[in-house]
Write a protein that holds these residues in place. Structure first.
Motif, PDB file in Angstrom:
ATOM      1  N   PRO A  50     -20.566  10.714   2.923  1.00 32.03           N
ATOM      2  CA  PRO A  50     -20.569  11.244   4.286  1.00 32.03           C
ATOM      3  C   PRO A  50     -19.599  12.168   4.673  1.00 32.03           C
ATOM      4  N   GLU A  51     -19.787  13.121   5.567  1.00 33.51           N
ATOM      5  CA  GLU A  51     -18.716  14.207   6.065  1.00 33.51           C
ATOM      6  C   GLU A  51     -18.614  13.882   7.540  1.00 33.51           C
ATOM      7  N   VAL A  52     -17.308  13.216   7.860  1.00 31.72           N
ATOM      8  CA  VAL A  52     -17.042  12.884   9.243  1.00 31.72           C
ATOM      9  C   VAL A  52     -16.377  13.914   9.946  1.00 31.72           C
ATOM     10  N   THR A  53     -16.316  14.330  11.168  1.00 32.09           N
ATOM     11  CA  THR A  53     -15.367  15.000  12.056  1.00 32.09           C
ATOM     12  C   THR A  53     -14.667  14.250  12.952  1.00 32.09           C
ATOM     13  N   VAL A  54     -13.512  14.247  12.736  1.00 29.98           N
ATOM     14  CA  VAL A  54     -12.829  13.364  14.145  1.00 29.98           C
ATOM     15  C   VAL A  54     -11.413  14.230  14.176  1.00 29.98           C
ATOM     16  N   PRO A  55     -10.718  13.775  15.569  1.00 32.33           N
ATOM     17  CA  PRO A  55      -9.576  14.512  15.920  1.00 32.33           C
ATOM     18  C   PRO A  55      -8.523  14.461  14.692  1.00 32.33           C
ATOM     19  N   LEU A  56      -7.537  15.317  14.400  1.00 30.82           N
ATOM     20  CA  LEU A  56      -6.468  15.150  13.401  1.00 30.82           C
ATOM     21  C   LEU A  56      -5.812  13.915  13.764  1.00 30.82           C
ATOM     22  N   TRP A  57      -5.394  13.665  14.709  1.00 34.86           N
ATOM     23  CA  TRP A  57      -4.231  12.582  15.043  1.00 34.86           C
ATOM     24  C   TRP A  57      -5.249  10.993  14.701  1.00 34.86           C
ATOM     25  N   THR A  58      -6.474  11.078  14.995  1.00 38.58           N
ATOM     26  CA  THR A  58      -7.353  10.079  14.439  1.00 38.58           C
ATOM     27  C   THR A  58      -7.061   9.468  13.105  1.00 38.58           C
ATOM     28  N   ALA A  59      -7.391  10.817  12.176  1.00 37.50           N
ATOM     29  CA  ALA A  59      -7.351  10.600  10.757  1.00 37.50           C
ATOM     30  C   ALA A  59      -5.896  10.338  10.308  1.00 37.50           C
ATOM     31  N   LEU A  60      -5.113  10.938  10.861  1.00 36.92           N
ATOM     32  CA  LEU A  60      -3.539  10.513  10.417  1.00 36.92           C
ATOM     33  C   LEU A  60      -3.172   9.125  10.957  1.00 36.92           C
ATOM     34  N   LEU A  61      -3.696   8.605  11.899  1.00 34.82           N
ATOM     35  CA  LEU A  61      -3.563   7.335  12.379  1.00 34.82           C
ATOM     36  C   LEU A  61      -4.219   6.334  11.660  1.00 34.82           C
ATOM     37  N   ALA A  62      -5.220   6.614  11.130  1.00 38.61           N
ATOM     38  CA  ALA A  62      -5.960   5.672  10.305  1.00 38.61           C
ATOM     39  C   ALA A  62      -5.349   5.886   8.658  1.00 38.61           C
ATOM     40  N   MET A  63      -4.713   6.731   8.286  1.00 40.00           N
ATOM     41  CA  MET A  63      -4.135   7.063   7.006  1.00 40.00           C
ATOM     42  C   MET A  63      -2.703   6.074   7.064  1.00 40.00           C
ATOM     43  N   TRP A  64      -2.231   6.108   8.271  1.00 42.78           N
ATOM     44  CA  TRP A  64      -1.043   5.570   8.532  1.00 42.78           C
ATOM     45  C   TRP A  64      -1.346   3.896   8.592  1.00 42.78           C
ATOM     46  N   ALA A  65      -2.262   3.571   8.888  1.00 45.04           N
ATOM     47  CA  ALA A  65      -2.672   2.086   9.135  1.00 45.04           C
ATOM     48  C   ALA A  65      -2.880   1.453   7.803  1.00 45.04           C
ATOM     49  N   VAL A  66      -3.836   2.298   6.658  1.00 43.84           N
ATOM     50  CA  VAL A  66      -3.983   2.039   5.620  1.00 43.84           C
ATOM     51  C   VAL A  66      -2.706   1.822   4.796  1.00 43.84           C
ATOM     52  N   GLY A  67      -1.786   2.929   4.975  1.00 42.16           N
ATOM     53  CA  GLY A  67      -0.560   2.875   4.163  1.00 42.16           C
ATOM     54  C   GLY A  67       0.338   1.700   4.558  1.00 42.16           C
ATOM     55  N   ALA A  68       0.269   1.380   5.900  1.00 42.88           N
ATOM     56  CA  ALA A  68       1.178   0.182   6.428  1.00 42.88           C
ATOM     57  C   ALA A  68       0.481  -1.177   5.715  1.00 42.88           C
ATOM     58  N   LEU A  69      -0.935  -1.043   5.727  1.00 38.23           N
ATOM     59  CA  LEU A  69      -1.469  -2.354   4.999  1.00 38.23           C
ATOM     60  C   LEU A  69      -1.000  -2.406   3.606  1.00 38.23           C
ATOM     61  N   CYS A  70      -1.239  -1.325   3.008  1.00 31.98           N
ATOM     62  CA  CYS A  70      -0.867  -1.450   1.491  1.00 31.98           C
ATOM     63  C   CYS A  70       0.710  -1.994   1.462  1.00 31.98           C
ATOM     64  N   GLY A  71       1.581  -1.200   2.288  1.00 39.27           N
ATOM     65  CA  GLY A  71       2.835  -1.699   1.930  1.00 39.27           C
ATOM     66  C   GLY A  71       3.281  -3.129   2.356  1.00 39.27           C
ATOM     67  N   ALA A  72       2.480  -3.781   3.535  1.00 38.60           N
ATOM     68  CA  ALA A  72       2.666  -5.052   3.701  1.00 38.60           C
ATOM     69  C   ALA A  72       2.099  -5.980   2.696  1.00 38.60           C
ATOM     70  N   SER A  73       0.861  -5.598   2.074  1.00 35.31           N
ATOM     71  CA  SER A  73       0.347  -6.419   1.342  1.00 35.31           C
ATOM     72  C   SER A  73       1.346  -6.361  -0.093  1.00 35.31           C
ATOM     73  N   PHE A  74       1.838  -5.295  -0.515  1.00 38.85           N
ATOM     74  CA  PHE A  74       2.811  -5.048  -1.580  1.00 38.85           C
ATOM     75  C   PHE A  74       4.089  -6.232  -1.404  1.00 38.85           C
ATOM     76  N   ALA A  75       4.476  -6.017  -0.326  1.00 42.10           N
ATOM     77  CA  ALA A  75       5.725  -6.952   0.158  1.00 42.10           C
ATOM     78  C   ALA A  75       5.277  -8.264  -0.014  1.00 42.10           C
ATOM     79  N   TYR A  76       3.950  -8.631   0.637  1.00 39.24           N
ATOM     80  CA  TYR A  76       3.775 -10.177   0.397  1.00 39.24           C
ATOM     81  C   TYR A  76       3.546 -10.544  -0.849  1.00 39.24           C
ATOM     82  N   VAL A  77       2.997  -9.717  -1.831  1.00 37.84           N
ATOM     83  CA  VAL A  77       2.719 -10.418  -3.349  1.00 37.84           C
ATOM     84  C   VAL A  77       4.111 -10.172  -3.773  1.00 37.84           C
ATOM     85  N   ARG A  78       4.919  -9.249  -3.412  1.00 37.33           N
ATOM     86  CA  ARG A  78       6.214  -9.466  -4.206  1.00 37.33           C
ATOM     87  C   ARG A  78       7.229 -10.542  -3.786  1.00 37.33           C
ATOM     88  N   LYS A  79       7.106 -10.894  -2.448  1.00 33.20           N
ATOM     89  CA  LYS A  79       7.815 -12.124  -1.881  1.00 33.20           C
ATOM     90  C   LYS A  79       7.220 -13.420  -2.549  1.00 33.20           C
TER      91      LYS A  79
END
Length: 82
Positions: A50-79
């Motif tokens: 699908p092709e989705v049209t969203v405001p740019l800030w929403t897309a950037l916020l979603a990618m920040w959240a995905v990155g934060a979750l990936c970083g947190a899970s990596f830190a959890y596994v490493r710990k």
């Protein structure tokens, strides 16, 4: 109790209202609002099919959240490995 060790509402004055931490949080909040209002134009994003049209800030916020979750899970596994 001595007067020096107890903190009452009378001792909290205007001098403690603007601590350095509160100033930093306020500045970050203002910068976040400026960022959101500057990035309101719609962008098209293709998610596999699908092709989705969203405001740019929403897309950037979603990618920040995905990155934060990936970083947190990596830190959890490493710990857990230690």
């Amino acid at each position: 109790m001595s007067r020096k060790t107890s903190k009452t509402s009378e001792s909290v004055g205007k001098g403690e209202a603007l601590t350095p931490g509160r100033i930093v949080v306020l500045a970050l909040a203002v910068l976040a609002l400026v960022f959101v209002f500057e990035n309101t134009r719609p962008v098209k994003i293709r998610l596999l099919i699908p092709e989705v049209t969203v405001p740019l800030w929403t897309a950037l916020l979603a990618m920040w959240a995905v990155g934060a979750l990936c970083g947190a899970s990596f830190a959890y596994v490493r710990k857990r490995r230690k």
